[in-house]
Design a protein around this motif. Sequence first.
Motif: not given
Length: 695
Positions: A109-116, A516-519, A526-531
């Motif tokens: 699973x991906x980390x909070x700050x991204x995985x790369x 989608x994600x936004x700061x 980042x926080x998630x939201x939906x269209x």
Amino acid sequence: MRAAVPGFSALLIQAAAAQEAPSEPIELDPIVVQSTRLEAARASIAPSLGASVTRIDRDTIERLPQGAAASLNQVLLQAPGVVQEAQGDLHVRGDHRNLQYRINGVTIPEAISGFGQLFDARGISSVSLITGALPAQFGYRTAGIVDITLRSGITDPGGSASLYGGSFGNFQSSLAYGGAVGPFEYYVTGSYLRSDRGFENPTSSPSSIHNTTEQFRGLVNMSYLLDDRTRVAFIGATNQSRFERPNVPGQPSLYTVYGQDFYDSAALRARQWQRASFGVLALQHSRETLDVQLSAFLRQTSISYVPDALGELILSGTAAEVRKTNYSAGLQGDASWRFADRHTLRTGFFASYDLTRNISNSTVLPLNAAGMAYDAPFTIQERNRLHGQLYGLYVQDEWRPTDEVTVNFGGRFDAMSQQVNATQLSPRVNVVWRPGENTTIAAGYARYFTPPPSELLTAPALPLYANTTLAPEVPIASAPRPERAHYFNLGIRQKIGEGLTLGAEAFYRDVRDMQDLGQFGSAYIFSPYNYRQGRVFGTELTANYRQGPWLLYGNLTISRSEGRGLVSNQYFWSAAELAQVERKFVRTDHDQLLTGSAGASYQPWDGGTVSSTLLYGSGMRRGFANSQVVTPYVTVNLGLSQEFEIAGGGKWTARLDVINLFDRSYQLRDGTGIGVGAPQYGMRRGIFAGLSRAL
């Protein structure tokens, strides 16, 4: 770089020159033979048949500018359809993040700050980006599969010690070593990075204010052969990073706090810590027609943001200390059974549990009846724990009705329990036709089910912020929903001559509850939201040439990503934005019409390499409801490396790299648009040099 087929391949095919067979038979250590056979068996469990695959091998990584000192995300930017984002994030085919990372066949699973950013390239044997209509084995994160194969002590014995650094106060030191003792093999890497450029610079200046970072990365890959058919493996990695939050000078002071009505924005001292660690234990067994792998994983990731409380209150009216921690544990099983000459059955399961802890201490100013703030700051405390479970089963059959046609069909069933509970049955089918030796045509359909990322979820108590400087204009926080999509993919690959391969691919995604994600806020989280509704479509064109000392490639992606109607976490937006998005489709903030990458590498003499890479972007979105575009940009990187030996001193490699050769000043973000927290500029020209010694 090479594409891992048998199915459709998008980019960078490694045309390795065939070598003459030795005149005398070579005796190989049986342990080496068994380890290599088990590696091949593990790869057969998770095929990418019908999907688009870009494979970047170890040799290509070393030939790119920065080589092994590059982060994983910098390497992936050379693949088609990959758009660079601030903070090392990636967009693939019109998606924000939504990448599944698999390490030696195990989903992490991906980390909070991204995985790369967890990986640099030192411990990687190869990395593949798999996109398109994915086979049934791949679920949850569906924009792309980042399939990483780690270096091992048998295939990569020995190691290296290196120093690398240059512009922006950059200094890196690293150590890597691998080997084998009987049936036990290991490969270990560790690195330290210090830089004056932790996050993207919020100004166009070559240097940034208050932006240092220190990062430590460690990786271990070990395995033990229990017998000639079975092995047990352990993989562990960690990244411990400290960042300063960069400042923008000259910002206006808007509020009075404790009688003080001015604060120099260049003097802010906010900080952020990012930590991520994981461990994987895997058991693999292989027989003549059956290959099985069972694995368990644990992962912990956290972000802590400490504001400059007084300064942020005076400048913006709020100062929030944020702490977010996620723990994830899971089991995964995969099996491949070749039960007939033309049929291979694959099946498996996945189960995970997540616990996310959110802590925020938001210092705000109260508002009077006229909506004006007055000097009486107080702190609002929030604490919540969120639980999430994912369960999935899949089955698929790889059927070859003729020698020219392969059909991979099946499906998966997924269930999630988070803030929202949901299930879905997802059929998948891919057809690959090879009308000739040099031509491959592939078509695929996939039904996708994408749960919200557990590590990013929150449960805000919005009534607590009423009549304060942090009160949202729209006090609605509907829980994020799973995304459901129909994905269609069609592509062709044509090999011309010995070294040239051309490819073209078209894709279309019809989406309900598009994620989608936004700061939002000062912390880089980042926080998630939906269209409510979304659609993504585009075309990829690729070319690759590899012959002798030359490696050349080029990619161009034309795409569009848009959504309509915001149905979760509505408090992030203004009422005017919500109304605009309800009326019409708007571009997502990460939508970029044209994305290009290209590279060239030449080895003019023994041990010497000259390389260059190019990135082009027509600009992501900005402005009210993402109605405008950031200025297009082009950057060029240059790399030089030379291997040499010193009598009695071993084998050495020296390298010189220039990033953004022409010192172009360009913006990734301008601080406006849905979910865009601050202006962010790409790196100005940097000159770096390194020296490494083989051990």
